[in-house]
Design an enzyme around this catalytic site. Structure first.
Site: not given
Length: 145
Positions: A11-12, A66-69, A71, A99-100, A110, A132-133, A136
């Site tokens: 984003d911006h 984005c600013g924080t990740g 959103g 793992h994921n 930011r 092994r994950h 999950r």
């Protein structure tokens, strides 16, 4: 040897970090889904475009900024088949792959320095899924239904 294909979007509030990653990761072929401006836009629109390219197999994975990740992560994780990881350390970036099997990495301009962001992306790209994950991940997929 062909380059790894990744989608990237911001984003911006994430355009500068997005541009930096594109310029530094020469080993990657990026499809840039925007935005290209610091004029305010809505991050879900850009997350959706990049994630759709992952689901369609046009790219292998995606990076969202984005600013924080946060959103971008929330928006991406609403899309079935996407496993987006919001990371703030090299360790969590690595484990998001191991793992994921995260197919989307979310970063915050930011809150993350450029050099640190580059190290996190490289850790994620170089991570190898530990089977092994799988049980999950199967349960996560079941939650989407």
């Amino acid at each position: 040897m062909s380059k790894l294909k990744l989608a990237i979007a911001s984003d911006h509030a994430g355009t500068n970090l997005k541009s930096y990653l594109i310029s530094e990761l020469k080993e990657v072929e990026f499809t840039d889904f925007g935005t290209q401006s610091t004029e305010s836009v809505d991050y879900p629109d850009y997350a959706a475009k990049a994630c759709q390219s992952v689901l369609e197999g046009k790219v292998e994975r995606a990076i969202l900024v984005c600013g924080t990740g946060i959103g971008m992560s929330i928006a991406a994780n609403k899309i079935p088949g996407i496993r987006a990881a919001h990371v703030e350390s090299v360790f969590t970036a690595q484990l998001s792959g191991e793992h994921n099997l995260a197919n989307v990495l979310c970063l915050g301009e930011r809150v993350t320095g450029t050099g640190h962001a580059l190290m996190m992306v490289r850790a994620w790209l170089n991570s190898k899924f530990e089977s092994r994950h799988q049980k999950r991940l199967d349960k996560i997929t079941a939650l989407e239904k």
